[in-house]
Design a protein around this motif. Structure first.
Motif, PDB file in Angstrom:
ATOM      1  N   VAL A   1       0.866  -1.171   0.000  1.00  0.00           N
ATOM      2  CA  VAL A   1       0.000   0.000   0.000  1.00  0.00           C
ATOM      3  C   VAL A   1       0.905   1.225   0.000  1.00  0.00           C
ATOM      4  O   VAL A   1       2.094   1.138   0.326  1.00  0.00           O
ATOM      5  CB  VAL A   1      -0.950   0.029   1.220  1.00  0.00           C
ATOM      6  N   ILE A   2       0.347   2.358  -0.367  1.00  0.00           N
ATOM      7  CA  ILE A   2       1.169   3.554  -0.487  1.00  0.00           C
ATOM      8  C   ILE A   2       0.435   4.738   0.120  1.00  0.00           C
ATOM      9  O   ILE A   2      -0.794   4.829   0.077  1.00  0.00           O
ATOM     10  CB  ILE A   2       1.518   3.816  -1.968  1.00  0.00           C
ATOM     11  N   PHE A   3       1.223   5.643   0.740  1.00  0.00           N
ATOM     12  CA  PHE A   3       0.716   6.911   1.269  1.00  0.00           C
ATOM     13  C   PHE A   3       1.391   8.035   0.476  1.00  0.00           C
ATOM     14  O   PHE A   3       2.512   7.872  -0.019  1.00  0.00           O
ATOM     15  CB  PHE A   3       1.029   7.058   2.756  1.00  0.00           C
ATOM     16  N   ALA A   4       0.717   9.178   0.384  1.00  0.00           N
ATOM     17  CA  ALA A   4       1.266  10.292  -0.387  1.00  0.00           C
ATOM     18  C   ALA A   4       1.073  11.604   0.362  1.00  0.00           C
ATOM     19  O   ALA A   4       0.139  11.757   1.155  1.00  0.00           O
ATOM     20  CB  ALA A   4       0.577  10.371  -1.756  1.00  0.00           C
ATOM     21  N   ARG A   5       1.983  12.565   0.113  1.00  0.00           N
ATOM     22  CA  ARG A   5       1.835  13.910   0.649  1.00  0.00           C
ATOM     23  C   ARG A   5       2.524  14.888  -0.304  1.00  0.00           C
ATOM     24  O   ARG A   5       3.417  14.490  -1.081  1.00  0.00           O
ATOM     25  CB  ARG A   5       2.429  14.020   2.050  1.00  0.00           C
ATOM     26  N   VAL A   6       2.120  16.147  -0.235  1.00  0.00           N
ATOM     27  CA  VAL A   6       2.682  17.170  -1.118  1.00  0.00           C
ATOM     28  C   VAL A   6       2.988  18.427  -0.317  1.00  0.00           C
ATOM     29  O   VAL A   6       2.482  18.630   0.787  1.00  0.00           O
ATOM     30  CB  VAL A   6       1.702  17.530  -2.268  1.00  0.00           C
ATOM     31  N   MET A   7       3.842  19.247  -0.905  1.00  0.00           N
ATOM     32  CA  MET A   7       4.097  20.577  -0.387  1.00  0.00           C
ATOM     33  C   MET A   7       4.329  21.497  -1.577  1.00  0.00           C
ATOM     34  O   MET A   7       4.635  21.033  -2.684  1.00  0.00           O
ATOM     35  CB  MET A   7       5.306  20.611   0.548  1.00  0.00           C
ATOM     36  N   CYS A   8       4.177  22.806  -1.373  1.00  0.00           N
ATOM     37  CA  CYS A   8       4.383  23.758  -2.467  1.00  0.00           C
ATOM     38  C   CYS A   8       5.329  24.856  -1.995  1.00  0.00           C
ATOM     39  O   CYS A   8       5.601  25.003  -0.803  1.00  0.00           O
ATOM     40  CB  CYS A   8       3.062  24.355  -2.930  1.00  0.00           C
ATOM     41  N   TYR A   9       5.819  25.618  -2.955  1.00  0.00           N
ATOM     42  CA  TYR A   9       6.708  26.719  -2.596  1.00  0.00           C
ATOM     43  C   TYR A   9       6.515  27.881  -3.567  1.00  0.00           C
ATOM     44  O   TYR A   9       6.033  27.726  -4.695  1.00  0.00           O
ATOM     45  CB  TYR A   9       8.174  26.278  -2.568  1.00  0.00           C
ATOM     46  N   SER A  10       6.863  29.049  -3.081  1.00  0.00           N
ATOM     47  CA  SER A  10       6.819  30.284  -3.868  1.00  0.00           C
ATOM     48  C   SER A  10       8.071  31.078  -3.531  1.00  0.00           C
ATOM     49  O   SER A  10       8.937  30.609  -2.769  1.00  0.00           O
ATOM     50  CB  SER A  10       5.555  31.093  -3.533  1.00  0.00           C
ATOM     51  N   LYS A  11       8.168  32.281  -4.074  1.00  0.00           N
ATOM     52  CA  LYS A  11       9.349  33.097  -3.780  1.00  0.00           C
ATOM     53  C   LYS A  11       9.401  33.522  -2.322  1.00  0.00           C
ATOM     54  O   LYS A  11      10.447  33.939  -1.821  1.00  0.00           O
ATOM     55  CB  LYS A  11       9.370  34.321  -4.690  1.00  0.00           C
ATOM     56  N   GLU A  12       8.258  33.384  -1.616  1.00  0.00           N
ATOM     57  CA  GLU A  12       8.217  33.766  -0.206  1.00  0.00           C
ATOM     58  C   GLU A  12       8.607  32.621   0.725  1.00  0.00           C
ATOM     59  O   GLU A  12       8.782  32.825   1.923  1.00  0.00           O
ATOM     60  CB  GLU A  12       6.808  34.252   0.162  1.00  0.00           C
ATOM     61  N   GLY A  13       8.710  31.389   0.176  1.00  0.00           N
ATOM     62  CA  GLY A  13       9.075  30.249   1.020  1.00  0.00           C
ATOM     63  C   GLY A  13       8.242  29.029   0.698  1.00  0.00           C
ATOM     64  O   GLY A  13       7.460  29.013  -0.265  1.00  0.00           O
ATOM     65  N   SER A  14       8.392  27.988   1.521  1.00  0.00           N
ATOM     66  CA  SER A  14       7.707  26.720   1.283  1.00  0.00           C
ATOM     67  C   SER A  14       6.633  26.489   2.338  1.00  0.00           C
ATOM     68  O   SER A  14       6.772  26.907   3.500  1.00  0.00           O
ATOM     69  CB  SER A  14       8.708  25.554   1.330  1.00  0.00           C
ATOM     70  N   SER A  15       5.586  25.797   1.922  1.00  0.00           N
ATOM     71  CA  SER A  15       4.565  25.378   2.874  1.00  0.00           C
ATOM     72  C   SER A  15       5.086  24.191   3.671  1.00  0.00           C
ATOM     73  O   SER A  15       6.151  23.637   3.378  1.00  0.00           O
ATOM     74  CB  SER A  15       3.284  24.983   2.131  1.00  0.00           C
ATOM     75  N   GLU A  16       4.340  23.764   4.670  1.00  0.00           N
ATOM     76  CA  GLU A  16       4.633  22.504   5.342  1.00  0.00           C
ATOM     77  C   GLU A  16       4.064  21.365   4.486  1.00  0.00           C
ATOM     78  O   GLU A  16       3.256  21.568   3.590  1.00  0.00           O
ATOM     79  CB  GLU A  16       3.997  22.482   6.734  1.00  0.00           C
ATOM     80  N   TRP A  17       4.509  20.154   4.796  1.00  0.00           N
ATOM     81  CA  TRP A  17       3.958  19.006   4.088  1.00  0.00           C
ATOM     82  C   TRP A  17       2.477  18.845   4.438  1.00  0.00           C
ATOM     83  O   TRP A  17       2.063  19.111   5.570  1.00  0.00           O
ATOM     84  CB  TRP A  17       4.706  17.720   4.465  1.00  0.00           C
ATOM     85  N   SER A  18       1.699  18.422   3.464  1.00  0.00           N
ATOM     86  CA  SER A  18       0.290  18.138   3.739  1.00  0.00           C
ATOM     87  C   SER A  18       0.186  16.931   4.653  1.00  0.00           C
ATOM     88  O   SER A  18       1.160  16.183   4.855  1.00  0.00           O
ATOM     89  CB  SER A  18      -0.461  17.851   2.435  1.00  0.00           C
ATOM     90  N   LEU A  19      -0.984  16.717   5.214  1.00  0.00           N
ATOM     91  CA  LEU A  19      -1.223  15.475   5.931  1.00  0.00           C
ATOM     92  C   LEU A  19      -1.146  14.305   4.959  1.00  0.00           C
ATOM     93  O   LEU A  19      -1.418  14.462   3.767  1.00  0.00           O
ATOM     94  CB  LEU A  19      -2.597  15.517   6.595  1.00  0.00           C
ATOM     95  N   PRO A  20      -0.772  13.122   5.426  1.00  0.00           N
ATOM     96  CA  PRO A  20      -0.699  11.975   4.505  1.00  0.00           C
ATOM     97  C   PRO A  20      -2.084  11.605   3.985  1.00  0.00           C
ATOM     98  O   PRO A  20      -3.092  11.725   4.684  1.00  0.00           O
ATOM     99  CB  PRO A  20      -0.123  10.862   5.385  1.00  0.00           C
ATOM    100  N   SER A  21      -2.132  11.166   2.750  1.00  0.00           N
ATOM    101  CA  SER A  21      -3.346  10.586   2.189  1.00  0.00           C
ATOM    102  C   SER A  21      -3.114   9.108   1.948  1.00  0.00           C
ATOM    103  O   SER A  21      -1.984   8.647   1.847  1.00  0.00           O
ATOM    104  CB  SER A  21      -3.710  11.276   0.879  1.00  0.00           C
ATOM    105  N   GLY A  22      -4.177   8.361   1.865  1.00  0.00           N
ATOM    106  CA  GLY A  22      -4.045   6.922   1.692  1.00  0.00           C
ATOM    107  C   GLY A  22      -4.604   6.183   2.891  1.00  0.00           C
ATOM    108  O   GLY A  22      -5.272   6.767   3.754  1.00  0.00           O
ATOM    109  N   PRO A  23      -4.363   4.888   3.008  1.00  0.00           N
ATOM    110  CA  PRO A  23      -3.486   4.113   2.100  1.00  0.00           C
ATOM    111  C   PRO A  23      -4.175   3.792   0.778  1.00  0.00           C
ATOM    112  O   PRO A  23      -5.382   3.600   0.729  1.00  0.00           O
ATOM    113  CB  PRO A  23      -3.209   2.844   2.902  1.00  0.00           C
ATOM    114  N   PHE A  24      -3.367   3.749  -0.296  1.00  0.00           N
ATOM    115  CA  PHE A  24      -3.849   3.373  -1.606  1.00  0.00           C
ATOM    116  C   PHE A  24      -3.369   1.957  -1.917  1.00  0.00           C
ATOM    117  O   PHE A  24      -2.175   1.675  -1.863  1.00  0.00           O
ATOM    118  CB  PHE A  24      -3.350   4.353  -2.667  1.00  0.00           C
ATOM    119  N   GLN A  25      -4.308   1.083  -2.214  1.00  0.00           N
ATOM    120  CA  GLN A  25      -3.983  -0.311  -2.489  1.00  0.00           C
ATOM    121  C   GLN A  25      -3.415  -0.442  -3.898  1.00  0.00           C
ATOM    122  O   GLN A  25      -3.983   0.064  -4.860  1.00  0.00           O
ATOM    123  CB  GLN A  25      -5.237  -1.183  -2.361  1.00  0.00           C
ATOM    124  N   LEU A  26      -2.288  -1.116  -4.022  1.00  0.00           N
ATOM    125  CA  LEU A  26      -1.692  -1.312  -5.339  1.00  0.00           C
ATOM    126  C   LEU A  26      -2.478  -2.367  -6.114  1.00  0.00           C
ATOM    127  O   LEU A  26      -3.026  -3.305  -5.536  1.00  0.00           O
ATOM    128  CB  LEU A  26      -0.230  -1.739  -5.213  1.00  0.00           C
TER     129      LEU A  26
END
Length: 311
Positions: free
Chosen positions: A78-103
């Protein structure tokens, strides 16, 4: 202004036998344009040993497909995923994990390439065999098929390669190293009834029974052009999972049109009860001739009678 807010957890929008596609929603950027994203996958919700997924340098889109080869190399079921974004002002924190996704361990196998059954000037009937069951009861029709076609097998091979590269985060390039423009894929319903050349250099997607479950393994493909070559692929959707696309079929030609009329009939032998007739084989314009109709007429007391027989 300030660094972006934290994004929502990503969602798995598509799970197939070749890749998992993730999508997410952009957060409040606080006045500064978001310039990029990072995506991490992990076999554990704690993300103790995450795998960073390379994103395109111009990765402004909030979606990304990851090949299953990458995920299987992590040894995960199974797999979990998370994302973060950034701009010229800095980076966000990581999102909460999503999943689990069954392969998709029970994804259907790759079907065989379609074969030709019959044709007319603007249709082609193709047929294929069902795949291995993959854990789903085929006898109950718990599957559907998608067919796509193009005017050459090479176009479908390029499209299959393009999709494979995109699922692993790469871009198709030519032999000279230049980036190739993606092939266009259109729906059958968008093709006009007399739009000659409309599908040149494109692939056309056809849903078999409109995506409903079916045991049907044939399809009449319509809106084709007379005397043109087409190649076909088919994939299976079973239990919400997609098989790899079949190999492209050999190129099949639609009929060019009806045959020409035969030349005048000649008689070379005759008896009191029979006539031996012959004529020159007419041009068939790509359509095999399988029958001739012979009309016979004779007079009975000044009345003409006629009869048509097939040969």
């Amino acid at each position: 202004h300030g660094k972006p807010c934290d994004p929502e957890p990503p969602e798995a929008t598509e799970i197939t036998a070749s890749h998992i596609a993730f999508a997410w929603v952009a957060p409040d950027s606080r006045g500064a344009r978001i310039t990029g994203w990072r995506l991490q996958l992990s076999a554990a919700k704690t993300f103790q040993r995450p795998r960073e997924i390379p994103m395109p340098l111009a990765g402004m889109e909030q979606r990304h497909a990851v090949g299953l080869g990458v995920i299987h190399s992590m040894g995960a079921k199974v797999i979990f995923a998370r994302v973060m974004c950034y701009s010229k002002e800095g980076s966000s924190e990581w999102s909460l994990p999503s999943g689990p996704f069954q392969l998709p361990v029970d994804a259907p196998s790759q079907p065989a390439a379609p074969v030709h059954v019959s044709r007319t000037t603007d249709t082609m009937t193709i047929q294929w065999g069902p795949p291995a069951e993959g854990g789903v009861d085929i006898g109950k029709g718990a599957l559907s098929y998608v067919v796509r076609y193009a005017k050459s097998a090479d176009t479908l091979l390029r499209l299959t390669l393009q999709e494979s590269l995109q699922s692993s985060g790469e871009e198709p390039v030519s032999t000279t190293g230049r980036r190739q423009a993606p092939l266009e894929v259109i729906q059958e319903s968008t093709i006009g009834p007399r739009a000659k050349g409309e599908v040149q250099g494109k692939a056309v997607v056809v849903m078999v029974d409109d995506g409903k479950t079916t045991t049907k393994t044939s399809r009449v493909i319509k809106r084709l052009e007379p005397g043109e070559a087409y190649s076909f692929q088919v994939c299976t959707i079973m239990g919400g999972l997609s098989s790899p696309w079949s190999y492209p079929s050999i190129e099949m030609f639609t009929a060019s049109g009806p045959p020409d009329s035969p030349d005048s009939v000649q008689c070379d032998e005759r008896t009191s009860a029979s006539l031996s007739l012959w004529w020159v084989l007419p041009a068939n314009h790509g359509t095999p001739i399988y029958m001739y109709l012979v009309k016979r007429a004779h007079r009975v007391k000044d009345l003409e009678e006629s009869e048509v027989r097939s040969l």
